[in-house]
Design a protein around this motif. Structure first.
Motif, mmCIF file in Angstrom:
data_model
loop_
_atom_site.group_PDB
_atom_site.id
_atom_site.type_symbol
_atom_site.label_atom_id
_atom_site.label_comp_id
_atom_site.label_asym_id
_atom_site.label_seq_id
_atom_site.Cartn_x
_atom_site.Cartn_y
_atom_site.Cartn_z
ATOM 1 N N GLU A 99 0.833 -1.198 0.000
ATOM 2 C CA GLU A 99 0.000 0.000 0.000
ATOM 3 C C GLU A 99 0.871 1.253 0.000
ATOM 4 O OE1 GLU A 99 -2.488 -0.436 3.424
ATOM 5 O OE2 GLU A 99 -4.050 -1.515 2.309
ATOM 6 N N ASP A 100 1.952 1.241 0.784
ATOM 7 C CA ASP A 100 2.861 2.389 0.805
ATOM 8 C C ASP A 100 3.474 2.612 -0.574
ATOM 9 O OD1 ASP A 100 2.332 2.777 3.472
ATOM 10 O OD2 ASP A 100 4.154 1.752 4.179
ATOM 11 N N LYS A 101 3.883 1.509 -1.216
ATOM 12 C CA LYS A 101 4.479 1.634 -2.547
ATOM 13 C C LYS A 101 3.451 2.157 -3.556
ATOM 14 C CE LYS A 101 8.029 -1.874 -1.951
ATOM 15 N NZ LYS A 101 8.524 -3.190 -2.350
ATOM 16 N N VAL A 102 2.215 1.671 -3.463
ATOM 17 C CA VAL A 102 1.165 2.142 -4.380
ATOM 18 C C VAL A 102 0.895 3.622 -4.139
ATOM 19 C CG1 VAL A 102 -1.305 1.941 -4.905
ATOM 20 C CG2 VAL A 102 0.093 -0.106 -4.752
ATOM 21 N N ASP A 103 0.868 4.028 -2.864
ATOM 22 C CA ASP A 103 0.667 5.446 -2.556
ATOM 23 C C ASP A 103 1.804 6.289 -3.128
ATOM 24 O OD1 ASP A 103 -1.685 4.887 -1.254
ATOM 25 O OD2 ASP A 103 -0.796 4.919 0.769
ATOM 26 N N ASP A 104 3.054 5.816 -2.956
ATOM 27 C CA ASP A 104 4.197 6.535 -3.518
ATOM 28 C C ASP A 104 4.109 6.592 -5.046
ATOM 29 O OD1 ASP A 104 5.231 6.973 -1.031
ATOM 30 O OD2 ASP A 104 6.699 5.331 -1.123
ATOM 31 N N PHE A 105 3.743 5.459 -5.662
ATOM 32 C CA PHE A 105 3.601 5.418 -7.114
ATOM 33 C C PHE A 105 2.515 6.385 -7.570
ATOM 34 C CE2 PHE A 105 1.510 3.664 -10.899
ATOM 35 C CZ PHE A 105 2.578 3.680 -11.774
ATOM 36 N N ASP A 106 1.403 6.409 -6.864
ATOM 37 C CA ASP A 106 0.304 7.313 -7.206
ATOM 38 C C ASP A 106 0.755 8.760 -7.093
ATOM 39 O OD1 ASP A 106 -2.322 8.062 -7.890
ATOM 40 O OD2 ASP A 106 -2.857 8.267 -5.763
ATOM 41 N N LEU A 107 1.488 9.073 -6.031
ATOM 42 C CA LEU A 107 1.983 10.432 -5.845
ATOM 43 C C LEU A 107 2.942 10.815 -6.966
ATOM 44 C CD1 LEU A 107 2.139 12.943 -3.994
ATOM 45 C CD2 LEU A 107 4.080 11.840 -2.880
ATOM 46 N N HIS A 108 3.902 9.922 -7.259
ATOM 47 C CA HIS A 108 4.860 10.216 -8.336
ATOM 48 C C HIS A 108 4.146 10.293 -9.682
ATOM 49 C CE1 HIS A 108 8.237 10.090 -5.731
ATOM 50 N NE2 HIS A 108 8.182 8.779 -5.493
ATOM 51 N N PHE A 109 3.188 9.414 -9.904
ATOM 52 C CA PHE A 109 2.450 9.409 -11.159
ATOM 53 C C PHE A 109 1.681 10.711 -11.329
ATOM 54 C CE2 PHE A 109 -1.302 8.340 -13.736
ATOM 55 C CZ PHE A 109 -0.668 7.868 -14.864
ATOM 56 N N SER A 110 0.999 11.146 -10.274
ATOM 57 C CA SER A 110 0.239 12.400 -10.385
ATOM 58 C C SER A 110 1.188 13.586 -10.565
ATOM 59 C CB SER A 110 -0.660 12.592 -9.160
ATOM 60 O OG SER A 110 0.112 12.723 -7.980
#
Length: 189
Positions: A99-110
């Motif tokens: 979940e932390d990695k997905v949140d980081d990915f989402d943040l970087h993606f946005s």
């Protein structure tokens, strides 16, 4: 309490009846006498090192029983496909990490999408400016072409007039010469 039994005895003697002994009263007397001796013996036993040694033994036996029970439970769950608490906890940790990695990915993606959109907006603005500059260059080029055409027309007319003058001069040179005086001679005289 012993006074109550004495009072009953006096009543029994006065009435001269034979009465049965009161077992509840006898039990109470026995209890209160034994209570004090048991309390003292228990206090002495609890305060002794033997009691502490016994407690240590009980604790050690309990811990070894718990350890063996835990090992047996782990062996059972290893042999059977049921997940243990450890397995579930490990999976929960992995899920939290994911979940932390997905949140980081989402943040970087946005953030990357925002940067790309900003770049595209700048590119569109630059293209607009470039189109305006190209349109201005086309206008200047057409203006220069018009001027060049007028210069070419004038040059052509000038060249044609010079060709006409040369042709006229060449035609004059080709005319048969009359024996007469030449202009040069006339002017010298």
């Amino acid at each position: 309490m012993p006074e109550d039994s004495k009072a009953k005895r006096k009543q029994a003697d006065a009435g001269e009846r034979i009465s049965m002994p009161d077992f509840v009263e006898l039990w109470k007397e026995l209890y209160f006498q034994a209570e004090e001796s048991w309390a003292n013996a228990t206090k002495e036993f609890i305060g002794s090192k033997n009691f502490i040694g016994i407690l240590d033994e009980i604790r050690d036996q309990y811990l070894s029983f718990h350890k063996i029970s835990q090992q047996n439970t782990d062996q059972y769950f290893e042999a059977n496909p049921l997940p243990s608490k450890k397995d579930i906890a490990r999976i929960a940790e992995l899920i939290i990490g994911l979940e932390d990695k997905v949140d980081d990915f989402d943040l970087h993606f946005s953030n990357n999408i925002t940067m790309i959109t900003n770049s595209l907006v700048k590119l569109v603005d630059y293209q607009e400016v470039l189109k305006q500059e190209i349109a201005a260059l086309k206008r200047e080029n057409s203006s220069l072409n018009k001027k060049l055409e007028t210069v070419n027309k004038r040059l052509n007319t000038l060249v044609k007039s010079q060709i006409g003058v040369k042709e006229a001069a060449a035609a004059e040179d080709k005319k048969p010469k009359t024996p007469g005086r030449s202009k040069k001679k006339d002017s010298l005289d």
